[in-house]
Design a protein around this motif. Structure first.
Motif, short mmCIF file in Angstrom:
data_model
loop_
_atom_site.label_atom_id
_atom_site.label_comp_id
_atom_site.label_asym_id
_atom_site.label_seq_id
_atom_site.Cartn_x
_atom_site.Cartn_y
_atom_site.Cartn_z
N UNK A 4 0.87 -1.17 0.00
CA UNK A 4 0.00 0.00 0.00
C UNK A 4 0.91 1.22 0.00
N UNK A 5 0.74 2.08 -1.01
CA UNK A 5 1.64 3.23 -1.19
C UNK A 5 0.84 4.52 -1.14
N UNK A 6 1.34 5.46 -0.35
CA UNK A 6 0.73 6.78 -0.21
C UNK A 6 1.84 7.82 -0.27
N UNK A 7 1.73 8.75 -1.22
CA UNK A 7 2.76 9.79 -1.38
C UNK A 7 4.16 9.20 -1.45
N UNK A 8 4.31 8.14 -2.22
CA UNK A 8 5.59 7.44 -2.41
C UNK A 8 6.12 6.76 -1.16
N UNK A 9 5.30 6.66 -0.12
CA UNK A 9 5.67 5.94 1.09
C UNK A 9 4.95 4.61 1.12
N UNK A 32 2.23 0.63 9.06
CA UNK A 32 3.19 1.46 9.79
C UNK A 32 2.49 2.34 10.82
N UNK A 33 2.72 2.06 12.08
CA UNK A 33 2.09 2.80 13.17
C UNK A 33 2.50 4.27 13.21
N UNK A 34 3.68 4.57 12.71
CA UNK A 34 4.17 5.95 12.77
C UNK A 34 3.43 6.88 11.79
N UNK A 35 2.60 6.33 10.92
CA UNK A 35 1.89 7.13 9.92
C UNK A 35 0.40 7.25 10.19
N UNK A 36 -0.12 6.56 11.21
CA UNK A 36 -1.57 6.53 11.40
C UNK A 36 -1.99 7.14 12.73
N UNK A 37 -3.22 7.69 12.70
CA UNK A 37 -3.87 8.10 13.95
C UNK A 37 -5.33 7.67 13.87
N UNK A 38 -5.89 7.41 15.02
CA UNK A 38 -7.29 6.98 15.09
C UNK A 38 -8.22 8.05 14.56
N UNK A 47 -22.87 -6.87 5.59
CA UNK A 47 -22.41 -8.24 5.86
C UNK A 47 -21.08 -8.32 6.60
N UNK A 48 -20.30 -7.21 6.64
CA UNK A 48 -19.03 -7.25 7.36
C UNK A 48 -19.14 -6.66 8.76
N UNK A 49 -20.05 -5.70 8.95
CA UNK A 49 -20.20 -5.09 10.26
C UNK A 49 -19.81 -3.62 10.26
N UNK A 50 -19.44 -3.11 11.42
CA UNK A 50 -19.09 -1.71 11.58
C UNK A 50 -17.59 -1.52 11.36
N UNK A 51 -17.26 -0.62 10.43
CA UNK A 51 -15.87 -0.32 10.12
C UNK A 51 -15.40 0.89 10.92
N UNK A 52 -14.15 0.85 11.32
CA UNK A 52 -13.47 1.99 11.94
C UNK A 52 -12.37 2.44 10.98
N UNK A 53 -11.82 3.63 11.22
CA UNK A 53 -10.87 4.21 10.28
C UNK A 53 -9.63 4.76 10.97
N UNK A 54 -8.56 4.83 10.18
CA UNK A 54 -7.34 5.54 10.56
C UNK A 54 -7.11 6.63 9.52
N UNK A 55 -6.50 7.71 9.95
CA UNK A 55 -6.06 8.78 9.06
C UNK A 55 -4.54 8.67 8.92
N UNK A 56 -4.04 8.86 7.71
CA UNK A 56 -2.61 8.85 7.47
C UNK A 56 -2.07 10.27 7.60
N UNK A 57 -0.91 10.41 8.24
CA UNK A 57 -0.25 11.70 8.38
C UNK A 57 1.25 11.53 8.23
N UNK A 58 1.85 12.47 7.46
CA UNK A 58 3.31 12.44 7.31
C UNK A 58 3.77 13.77 6.73
N UNK A 59 4.71 14.42 7.41
CA UNK A 59 5.34 15.65 6.95
C UNK A 59 4.32 16.68 6.45
N UNK A 90 -4.50 6.13 -1.56
CA UNK A 90 -3.54 5.04 -1.30
C UNK A 90 -3.71 4.02 -2.43
N UNK A 91 -2.60 3.69 -3.08
CA UNK A 91 -2.60 2.69 -4.16
C UNK A 91 -2.07 1.38 -3.62
N UNK A 92 -2.73 0.29 -3.99
CA UNK A 92 -2.20 -1.03 -3.67
C UNK A 92 -1.60 -1.59 -4.94
#
Length: 94
Positions: A4-9, A32-38, A47-59, A90-92
């Motif tokens: 999974x690539x975001x901003x070349x990371x 990578x935990x250093x790039x995410x916040x709740x 059919x899958x249930x309740x989804x939660x999310x993270x936001x990506x942050x870097x520089x 984010x590209x996979x």
């Protein structure tokens, strides 16, 4: 190996992904935990249930709610437990 690539990371990388509805679900430990916040965002999949999310942050860059996961998936979606998936800018790639 899928990445999974975001901003070349590379924000996640694993050869152990699960493909569900066209989305690669990576093991949570591959993210990578250093790039995410709740996030406070939640959505519901019938059919899958309740989804939660993270936001990506870097520089000073942010991708709000770009990562989602199901903390308590419904029984028919157990294969996504402890896994994360990506969208927005984010590209996979293989």
């Amino acid at each position: 190996m899928p990445r999974a690539v975001w901003n070349d990371l590379v924000v996640a990388e694993s050869d152990d992904t699960v493909l569900v509805e066209g989305n690669h679900y990576f093991p949570r430990t591959a993210l990578r935990d250093d790039l995410v916040r709740e996030s406070d965002t939640h959505t519901v999949c019938p059919w899958k249930g309740t989804a939660s999310y993270y936001t990506l942050e870097h520089e000073g860059r942010t991708s709000t709610d770009a990562v989602w996961y199901y903390p308590e998936p419904k029984p028919e979606a157990e294969q996504v437990r402890d896994r994360v998936a990506f969208w927005k800018d984010v590209r996979v790639v293989d």
